[in-house]
Design a protein around this motif. Structure first.
Motif, PDB file in Angstrom:
ATOM      1  N   UNK A   1      -3.307  12.340 -11.844  1.00 18.83           N
ATOM      2  CA  UNK A   1      -4.378  11.750 -12.671  1.00 18.83           C
ATOM      3  C   UNK A   1      -4.514  10.235 -12.461  1.00 18.83           C
ATOM      4  N   UNK A   2      -3.502   9.591 -11.869  1.00 15.96           N
ATOM      5  CA  UNK A   2      -3.648   8.167 -11.524  1.00 15.96           C
ATOM      6  C   UNK A   2      -4.721   7.965 -10.466  1.00 15.96           C
TER       7      UNK A   2
ATOM      8  N   UNK B   1       3.166   8.351  -9.180  1.00 16.72           N
ATOM      9  CA  UNK B   1       3.213   8.618  -7.754  1.00 16.72           C
ATOM     10  C   UNK B   1       3.622  10.070  -7.528  1.00 16.72           C
ATOM     11  N   UNK B   2       3.025  10.687  -6.503  1.00 15.29           N
ATOM     12  CA  UNK B   2       3.343  12.104  -6.243  1.00 15.29           C
ATOM     13  C   UNK B   2       4.782  12.285  -5.800  1.00 15.29           C
ATOM     14  N   UNK B   3       5.405  11.203  -5.303  1.00 14.42           N
ATOM     15  CA  UNK B   3       6.783  11.381  -4.837  1.00 14.42           C
ATOM     16  C   UNK B   3       7.781  11.499  -5.995  1.00 14.42           C
TER      17      UNK B   3
ATOM     18  N   UNK C   1       0.804  -1.226   0.000  1.00 12.42           N
ATOM     19  CA  UNK C   1       0.000   0.000   0.000  1.00 12.42           C
ATOM     20  C   UNK C   1       0.842   1.284   0.000  1.00 12.42           C
ATOM     21  N   UNK C   2       2.133   1.170   0.301  1.00  9.13           N
ATOM     22  CA  UNK C   2       2.936   2.400   0.406  1.00  9.13           C
ATOM     23  C   UNK C   2       4.032   2.481  -0.634  1.00  9.13           C
ATOM     24  N   UNK C   3       4.213   1.442  -1.424  1.00  9.47           N
ATOM     25  CA  UNK C   3       5.313   1.458  -2.374  1.00  9.47           C
ATOM     26  C   UNK C   3       5.045   0.483  -3.515  1.00  9.47           C
ATOM     27  N   UNK C   4       5.205   0.998  -4.743  1.00 12.84           N
ATOM     28  CA  UNK C   4       5.109   0.118  -5.906  1.00 12.84           C
ATOM     29  C   UNK C   4       6.363   0.338  -6.725  1.00 12.84           C
TER      30      UNK C   4
END
Ligand code: TYM
Length: 375
Positions: free
Chosen positions: A87-88, A261-263, A9-12
């Motif tokens: 947009x994701x 991802x926003x990061x 849930x926190x990293x892909x």
């Protein structure tokens, strides 16, 4: 986290293999039988279903069977405020709106404003509060029915949510948490508790009303580990297992690996980006499946399977005939890289103009969406 491809849930990270994920997570592929059942009940199929953007589920057939018997479900989804919306994020929300409209059902939308605070050293509650306000505007801009949509903000609704969260937390061991999320002993205890908070909206309407109401959760596949746990625990509390339906990730501008991802700001288009920013990002950074020279491209054609502009058009160009023509023209070399990029830019600019206008109007509406406990 892990070195190889990983989805939590926190990293892909890495190239996501969805077939492998289906097996690892133990979810079911959406097959033609379930598509037919959805189409029968909804009167049509959303392009995300026709194109496999939503590709797997848990107990969707049960939700549809109940619906056909006259037992309506409610929808539950969410957004953890930590940054601007890209947009994701719109992918599960656009789909959720479609289900709300076609089935005329309630939506509980959770903003767990403690989640990213617990997971990111750089975040304090002041920053989270800013993004909470901003992100709520994006969610309202999707056009959810204000009469049927209830926002739950974890710190605001703590009074309501804490007891049911404790009921869940009492039935989850630390070893389950470690195995499900890959935490080691350095994880903080808030992180371990958090999943209990994310499970609450999946049964809150039943808990509050004393009736058993089926729950359907649309989300991208990264959130599944939370709901796997919820499905274990909720029956022990006398509530049904929540059903869920899962999308693939909108890839980042750079191509196949990971998710938008926003990061990674150069990989993302934000809902607040200007037309100029969209044009620049797509032209400069979008990974292309085209050939190095125009001559070669005309001869050999492009590869839509790896071309980010084409892959994004699969998400956002609703017209099947238009999409097919773009695919064929690009593959045959008739359409050039610069041209397919421009098609995408024009579409995104139109989409964002509409979204930004709705977002500006949302400023006065936030209070209408926040759940009032006495309702
Ligand atoms: P969050 O805020 O990271 O993401 C919000 C939703 O967007 C999905 N998502 C994506 N979908 C397609 N392509 C992408 N590149 C992409 N990146 C993110 C996420 O799967 C999610 O559905 N813990 C949650 C917040 C939450 C929640 C929920 C989400 C609370 N309750 C119930 C779904 C359902 C979170 O951090 O999501």
């Amino acid at each position: 986290m892990a070195n190889g491809p990983s989805v939590t849930p926190w990293d892909v990270s890495g190239t996501v293999n969805y077939d492998k994920l289906v097996k690892e997570f133990g979810v079911e592929r959406i097959d033609s039988a379930i598509l037919r059942q959805i189409e029968r009940a909804a009167g049509e199929l959303h392009p995300f279903l026709r194109r496999g953007v939503f590709f797997s589920h848990r107990d969707m057939n049960w939700v549809m069977n109940e619906y056909e018997k006259g037992n309506k479900f409610f929808l539950y989804t969410g957004r953890s405020p930590s940054d601007a919306v890209h947009i994701g994020h719109l992918v599960p929300w656009m789909f959720t709106k479609w289900i709300q409209d076609r089935f005329n059902v309630d939506l509980w939308f959770q903003f767990p404003d403690e989640e990213k605070f617990l997971f990111k050293d750089s975040l304090d509650f002041k920053k989270v509060g800013h993004f909470l306000q901003e992100n709520m505007l994006d969610v309202i801009a999707i056009g959810f029915d204000p009469k049927r949509t209830k926002f739950l903000v974890d710190t605001l609704h703590a009074n309501l949510m804490y007891k049911p969260a404790c009921e869940v937390a009492k039935r989850i061991t630390l070893s389950t948490i470690k195995a499900s999320f890959g935490f080691d002993d350095s994880a903080n205890i808030g992180q371990a508790f958090y999943t209990a908070m994310q499970s609450v909206p999946a049964f809150l309407p039943s808990y509050l009303s004393g009736r058993t109401i089926p729950c359907l959760i649309p989300h991208a596949i990264d959130q599944d580990p939370h709901f796997r746990i919820a499905r274990d625990v909720l029956p022990k509390l006398g509530f049904p297992k929540p059903a869920s339906i899962h999308s693939v990730f909108l890839p980042p501008l750079s191509g196949a690996a990971g998710k938008m991802s926003s990061s990674i700001p150069t990989g993302a288009i934000y809902t607040t980006d200007s037309a100029k920013a969209v044009q620049e990002k797509v032209m400069k950074h979008a990974f292309s499946g085209g050939q190095p020279t125009v001559k070669e491209h005309r001869e050999k054609g492009g590869n839509p399977e790896v071309d980010v502009p084409y892959q994004w058009l699969r998400f956002f160009e609703e017209d099947d005939d238009k999409l097919k023509k773009i695919h064929d023209d690009y593959q045959s070399g008739k359409m050039l890289t610069g041209e397919i990029k421009q098609v995408l830019v024009d579409l995104l600019v139109r989409l964002l103009e509409r979204h930004q206008a709705a977002r500006a109007e949302a400023e006065d509406k936030v209070n209408d969406y926040i759940f009032k406990c006495q309702e």
